[in-house]
Design a protein around this motif. Structure first.
Motif, PDB file in Angstrom:
ATOM      1  N   ARG A  81      -0.338  -1.122  -5.763  1.00 26.27           N
ATOM      2  CA  ARG A  81      -0.943  -1.237  -7.087  1.00 26.27           C
ATOM      3  C   ARG A  81      -0.313  -0.241  -8.064  1.00 26.27           C
ATOM      4  NH1 ARG A  81      -7.183  -0.966  -6.559  1.00 26.27           N
ATOM      5  NH2 ARG A  81      -6.697   1.080  -5.720  1.00 26.27           N
TER       6      ARG A  81
ATOM      7  N   VAL B  66      -1.358   6.412   5.101  1.00 26.10           N
ATOM      8  CA  VAL B  66      -0.833   5.672   6.256  1.00 26.10           C
ATOM      9  C   VAL B  66       0.544   5.086   5.925  1.00 26.10           C
ATOM     10  CG1 VAL B  66      -1.253   3.740   7.829  1.00 26.10           C
ATOM     11  CG2 VAL B  66      -3.172   5.178   7.085  1.00 26.10           C
TER      12      VAL B  66
ATOM     13  N   ASN C  67      -8.983   6.702   3.550  1.00 25.13           N
ATOM     14  CA  ASN C  67      -9.653   6.252   2.330  1.00 25.13           C
ATOM     15  C   ASN C  67     -11.166   6.525   2.361  1.00 25.13           C
ATOM     16  OD1 ASN C  67     -11.130   4.057   0.736  1.00 25.13           O
ATOM     17  ND2 ASN C  67      -9.071   4.064  -0.110  1.00 25.13           N
TER      18      ASN C  67
ATOM     19  N   ALA D 235      -2.595  -1.625   2.720  1.00 22.06           N
ATOM     20  CA  ALA D 235      -3.507  -1.454   1.581  1.00 22.06           C
ATOM     21  C   ALA D 235      -4.913  -1.318   2.170  1.00 22.06           C
ATOM     22  CB  ALA D 235      -3.375  -2.629   0.630  1.00 22.06           C
TER      23      ALA D 235
ATOM     24  N   GLY E  69      -3.128   0.063  14.284  1.00 16.53           N
ATOM     25  CA  GLY E  69      -3.100   1.491  13.970  1.00 16.53           C
ATOM     26  C   GLY E  69      -3.366   2.264  15.257  1.00 16.53           C
TER      27      GLY E  69
ATOM     28  N   PRO F 111      -8.771  -2.884   3.621  1.00 15.29           N
ATOM     29  CA  PRO F 111      -9.241  -4.074   4.346  1.00 15.29           C
ATOM     30  C   PRO F 111      -9.638  -5.226   3.419  1.00 15.29           C
ATOM     31  CG  PRO F 111     -10.256  -2.093   5.244  1.00 15.29           C
ATOM     32  CD  PRO F 111      -9.506  -1.661   4.027  1.00 15.29           C
TER      33      PRO F 111
ATOM     34  N   ILE G 189     -13.666   3.442   2.427  1.00 13.83           N
ATOM     35  CA  ILE G 189     -13.667   2.696   3.694  1.00 13.83           C
ATOM     36  C   ILE G 189     -14.333   3.556   4.778  1.00 13.83           C
ATOM     37  CG2 ILE G 189     -12.180   1.597   5.445  1.00 13.83           C
ATOM     38  CD1 ILE G 189     -12.043   0.252   2.668  1.00 13.83           C
TER      39      ILE G 189
ATOM     40  N   GLY H 210       0.855  -1.187   0.000  1.00 11.13           N
ATOM     41  CA  GLY H 210       0.000   0.000   0.000  1.00 11.13           C
ATOM     42  C   GLY H 210       0.890   1.235   0.000  1.00 11.13           C
ATOM     43  N   ALA H 211       0.430   2.294  -0.670  1.00 10.62           N
ATOM     44  CA  ALA H 211       1.242   3.510  -0.768  1.00 10.62           C
ATOM     45  C   ALA H 211       0.362   4.745  -0.600  1.00 10.62           C
ATOM     46  CB  ALA H 211       1.984   3.535  -2.104  1.00 10.62           C
ATOM     47  N   GLY H 212      -0.580   4.667   0.341  1.00 13.09           N
ATOM     48  CA  GLY H 212      -1.453   5.802   0.625  1.00 13.09           C
ATOM     49  C   GLY H 212      -0.908   6.628   1.783  1.00 13.09           C
TER      50      GLY H 212
ATOM     51  N   LYS I 141       3.471   5.734  -6.885  1.00 12.30           N
ATOM     52  CA  LYS I 141       3.218   6.238  -5.526  1.00 12.30           C
ATOM     53  C   LYS I 141       4.274   5.690  -4.549  1.00 12.30           C
ATOM     54  CE  LYS I 141      -1.742   6.934  -6.077  1.00 12.30           C
ATOM     55  NZ  LYS I 141      -3.082   6.650  -5.564  1.00 12.30           N
TER      56      LYS I 141
ATOM     57  N   VAL J 208       2.479  -4.407  -7.250  1.00  9.95           N
ATOM     58  CA  VAL J 208       1.830  -5.687  -6.937  1.00  9.95           C
ATOM     59  C   VAL J 208       0.319  -5.487  -6.838  1.00  9.95           C
ATOM     60  CG1 VAL J 208       1.873  -5.574  -4.372  1.00  9.95           C
ATOM     61  CG2 VAL J 208       2.071  -7.784  -5.514  1.00  9.95           C
ATOM     62  N   ASN J 209      -0.411  -6.479  -7.318  1.00 12.56           N
ATOM     63  CA  ASN J 209      -1.848  -6.511  -7.079  1.00 12.56           C
ATOM     64  C   ASN J 209      -2.087  -7.399  -5.866  1.00 12.56           C
ATOM     65  OD1 ASN J 209      -4.580  -6.817  -6.971  1.00 12.56           O
ATOM     66  ND2 ASN J 209      -4.784  -7.847  -8.953  1.00 12.56           N
ATOM     67  N   ALA J 210      -2.438  -6.787  -4.752  1.00 10.52           N
ATOM     68  CA  ALA J 210      -2.538  -7.535  -3.494  1.00 10.52           C
ATOM     69  C   ALA J 210      -3.800  -8.388  -3.402  1.00 10.52           C
ATOM     70  CB  ALA J 210      -2.454  -6.568  -2.318  1.00 10.52           C
TER      71      ALA J 210
HETATM   72  P1  NDP Z   1      -5.310   4.954   0.940  1.00  4.69           P
HETATM   73  O1  NDP Z   1      -6.507   4.726   0.107  1.00  4.69           O
HETATM   74  O2  NDP Z   1      -4.665   6.297   1.000  1.00  4.69           O
HETATM   75  O3  NDP Z   1      -4.154   3.910   0.531  1.00  4.69           O
HETATM   76  C1  NDP Z   1      -4.418   2.572   0.233  1.00  4.69           C
HETATM   77  C2  NDP Z   1      -3.298   2.063  -0.642  1.00  4.69           C
HETATM   78  O4  NDP Z   1      -3.533   0.682  -0.919  1.00  4.69           O
HETATM   79  C3  NDP Z   1      -3.205   2.791  -1.986  1.00  4.69           C
HETATM   80  O5  NDP Z   1      -1.854   3.060  -2.263  1.00  4.69           O
HETATM   81  C4  NDP Z   1      -3.792   1.774  -2.967  1.00  4.69           C
HETATM   82  O6  NDP Z   1      -3.270   1.813  -4.256  1.00  4.69           O
HETATM   83  C5  NDP Z   1      -3.344   0.472  -2.310  1.00  4.69           C
HETATM   84  N1  NDP Z   1      -4.175  -0.624  -2.795  1.00  4.69           N
HETATM   85  C6  NDP Z   1      -5.521  -0.710  -2.843  1.00  4.69           C
HETATM   86  N2  NDP Z   1      -5.903  -1.859  -3.411  1.00  4.69           N
HETATM   87  C7  NDP Z   1      -4.761  -2.526  -3.726  1.00  4.69           C
HETATM   88  C8  NDP Z   1      -4.496  -3.762  -4.342  1.00  4.69           C
HETATM   89  N3  NDP Z   1      -5.471  -4.582  -4.744  1.00  4.69           N
HETATM   90  N4  NDP Z   1      -3.210  -4.124  -4.528  1.00  4.69           N
HETATM   91  C9  NDP Z   1      -2.184  -3.315  -4.120  1.00  4.69           C
HETATM   92  N5  NDP Z   1      -2.387  -2.120  -3.528  1.00  4.69           N
HETATM   93  C10 NDP Z   1      -3.656  -1.740  -3.338  1.00  4.69           C
HETATM   94  O7  NDP Z   1      -5.681   4.469   2.415  1.00  4.69           O
HETATM   95  P2  NDP Z   1      -5.050   4.939   3.813  1.00  4.69           P
HETATM   96  O8  NDP Z   1      -3.581   5.028   3.694  1.00  4.69           O
HETATM   97  O9  NDP Z   1      -5.833   6.089   4.289  1.00  4.69           O
HETATM   98  O10 NDP Z   1      -5.428   3.680   4.742  1.00  4.69           O
HETATM   99  C11 NDP Z   1      -4.686   2.474   4.674  1.00  4.69           C
HETATM  100  C12 NDP Z   1      -5.277   1.464   5.654  1.00  4.69           C
HETATM  101  O11 NDP Z   1      -5.244   1.972   6.964  1.00  4.69           O
HETATM  102  C13 NDP Z   1      -6.744   1.119   5.362  1.00  4.69           C
HETATM  103  O12 NDP Z   1      -6.917  -0.269   5.521  1.00  4.69           O
HETATM  104  C14 NDP Z   1      -7.494   1.851   6.448  1.00  4.69           C
HETATM  105  O13 NDP Z   1      -8.711   1.231   6.761  1.00  4.69           O
HETATM  106  C15 NDP Z   1      -6.498   1.753   7.581  1.00  4.69           C
HETATM  107  N6  NDP Z   1      -6.694   2.761   8.644  1.00  4.69           N
HETATM  108  C16 NDP Z   1      -6.636   2.353   9.947  1.00  4.69           C
HETATM  109  C17 NDP Z   1      -6.781   3.261  10.972  1.00  4.69           C
HETATM  110  C18 NDP Z   1      -6.596   2.836  12.388  1.00  4.69           C
HETATM  111  O14 NDP Z   1      -6.492   3.696  13.271  1.00  4.69           O
HETATM  112  N7  NDP Z   1      -6.523   1.555  12.703  1.00  4.69           N
HETATM  113  C19 NDP Z   1      -7.079   4.673  10.711  1.00  4.69           C
HETATM  114  C20 NDP Z   1      -7.002   5.041   9.304  1.00  4.69           C
HETATM  115  C21 NDP Z   1      -6.859   4.092   8.313  1.00  4.69           C
HETATM  116  P3  NDP Z   1      -3.649   2.980  -5.303  1.00  4.69           P
HETATM  117  O15 NDP Z   1      -2.796   4.119  -4.859  1.00  4.69           O
HETATM  118  O16 NDP Z   1      -3.288   2.439  -6.622  1.00  4.69           O
HETATM  119  O17 NDP Z   1      -5.127   3.245  -5.130  1.00  4.69           O
END
Ligand code: NDP
Length: 397
Positions: free
Chosen positions: A35, A12, A181, A81, A138, A83, A184, A8-10, A39, A57-59
């Motif tokens: 994905r 978090v 996200n 990535a 988290g 949930p 979510i 994952g590259a969001g 990023k 990678v496709n997770a």
């Molecule tokens: P983002 O949407 O910013 O990042 C998610 C990343 O996962 C993106 O880089 C996305 O790729 C990648 N991704 C999604 N699907 C796939 C796949 N099939 N294969 C590979 N990579 C994939 O989310 P956040 O960073 O905001 O959140 C990340 C996680 O943290 C989530 O699960 C969220 O629920 C959790 N979270 C937990 C909290 C806690 O306190 N416990 C609080 C906040 C979040 P792409 O860039 O291509 O879309």
């Protein structure tokens, strides 16, 4: 040796990978894979002290994940990535033989259903393979579970009432945006409320129960009762709990937007036909909403998340409030991401660090409160999320 692979590259992940790199004495080899590789490259480019490898990678695809694991040979996979990917990543971890950590429980794409049953079902397999899986590391879930375990260990003989309170008193200066996200986030908030009382789960209409609560350094904020996944594991792991609830603050502007989004059908998670093509409204909505990872620059104010606990110590009733306040501006200055990404990414790094050091390592599938909270609490103070405690206070609940 400390080979860590972050998926994952969001928002978090941006924080977690930066914090991992700041602990390079423990994490000797770092890879971030997602994905969209660009990023990952952007995260890696911002890190100067160590080299961070990147990959696409496709997770959702177990074979692709196993091939990547064979290539990088991680000791721990940190799933940041979505949930939806939890089970495919856990399957790949078992197939290759590597331990696992995540921050959110599995959720089927076509059903907004929050429960640990799917992931707890992996317990025997992880145990037999001698691998560790750390779930929900988290802030909430995560730090809130560690706070509860710490309170149970040091301040209570019996925890009876637990209220987790999550306030975001920040201002990102957008009319509407979500802090993580959007898909979510909106799925979670529009669900029916649920809390635990006297051995059973009680349901409420979405966001129908609310009251003002006072948050340290913030003041009163309207707080809404909603279901949150850590309630399930905490009531199981601390069976003396008579009532457990979760509260989150929302501003009026946010709630108005949410109501409109729901009323016009944009929060739907089932596909609809559009121009001869299937689209899922909430996924389309995500594409047009602000990217949570880009909110940091103008974000002011702070978050305040904690546990308010009532129970028995030495035969007497005791109240206790433990919390952290996190400044969006300070988080952005340090990592380039806002406070909600920060409060999630830092604990994910701490869990990974304790795993690497062999401190949080035991075969099986575990929620964070099942490990020793003390080393985690020490790291929270050192890694940017200091905590504060108050005793014998009015819990307001
Ligand atoms: P983002 O949407 O910013 O990042 C998610 C990343 O996962 C993106 O880089 C996305 O790729 C990648 N991704 C999604 N699907 C796939 C796949 N099939 N294969 C590979 N990579 C994939 O989310 P956040 O960073 O905001 O959140 C990340 C996680 O943290 C989530 O699960 C969220 O629920 C959790 N979270 C937990 C909290 C806690 O306190 N416990 C609080 C906040 C979040 P792409 O860039 O291509 O879309």
């Amino acid at each position: 040796m400390g080979r860590v692979l972050v998926i994952g590259a969001g928002g978090v992940s941006t924080v977690a990978v930066k914090k991992i790199a700041m602990n390079a004495d423990v994490f000797t080899d770092i890879m971030v894979a997602s994905r969209t590789k660009s990023k990952c490259d952007k995260i890696a480019a911002d890190i100067k002290n160590v080299k961070v490898k990147t990959a696409q990678v496709n997770a959702d695809n177990v074979d692709e994940l196993v091939a990547l694991f064979n290539d990088f040979k991680p000791e721990l996979v940190v799933n940041l990535a979505l949930p939806y990917q939890d089970l495919s990543i856990m399957d790949a971890c078992l197939a290759y033989g590597v331990s696992y950590l995540d921050t959110a429980n599995y959720e089927p794409l076509d059903e907004a259903k929050y429960e640990y049953s799917w992931q707890w079902a992996y317990k025997d397999r992880f145990e037999k393979a001698g691998l560790t899986a750390i779930l929900g590391c988290g802030f909430d879930p995560g730090v809130t579970g560690v706070y509860t375990a710490y309170a149970a260990k040091h301040h209570f003989d019996e925890i009876q009432y637990l209220d987790i309170v999550d306030c975001n008193a920040g201002d990102h200066h957008k009319a509407f945006a979500t802090n993580f996200n959007p898909e979510i986030n909106i799925r979670e908030i529009t669900q029916r409320g649920k809390y635990y009382e006297d051995g059973e789960w009680k349901e409420t209409d979405p966001l129908s129960v609310h009251k003002p609560l006072n948050y340290p350094n913030v003041g009163p904020r309207e707080s809404y009762l909603m279901y949150h996944e850590e309630l399930e594991s905490l009531t199981k792991n601390f069976p003396t709990i008579k009532r457990a609830r979760f509260w989150m603050t929302f501003g009026q502007e946010y709630l108005t937007h949410l109501r409109v989004i729901q009323n016009i059908g944009m929060s739907r998670i089932d596909p609809v036909m559009y121009n001869g093509q299937e689209i899922v409204p909430i996924q389309f909505l995500k594409a047009v909403l602000p990217n949570p990872g880009d909110l940091g620059e103008n974000y002011t104010g702070e978050t305040s998340i904690g546990c308010r606990i009532r129970g028995i110590k030495d035969g007497k009733e005791q109240t206790y409030y433990i919390y952290n306040n996190c400044s969006h501006e300070a988080a952005y200055k340090e990592t380039g991401a806002q406070g909600v990404s920060y409060t999630t990414g830092v604990p994910a790094m701490i869990g990974a660090k304790l795993f690497m050091q062999g401190v949080w390592r035991k075969p099986g599938v575990w929620n964070v409160e099942e490990f020793n909270p003390d080393p985690f609490m020490k790291e929270l103070n050192e890694q940017g999320l200091p905590w504060h405690e108050m005793f014998n206070v009015d819990l307001e609940l």
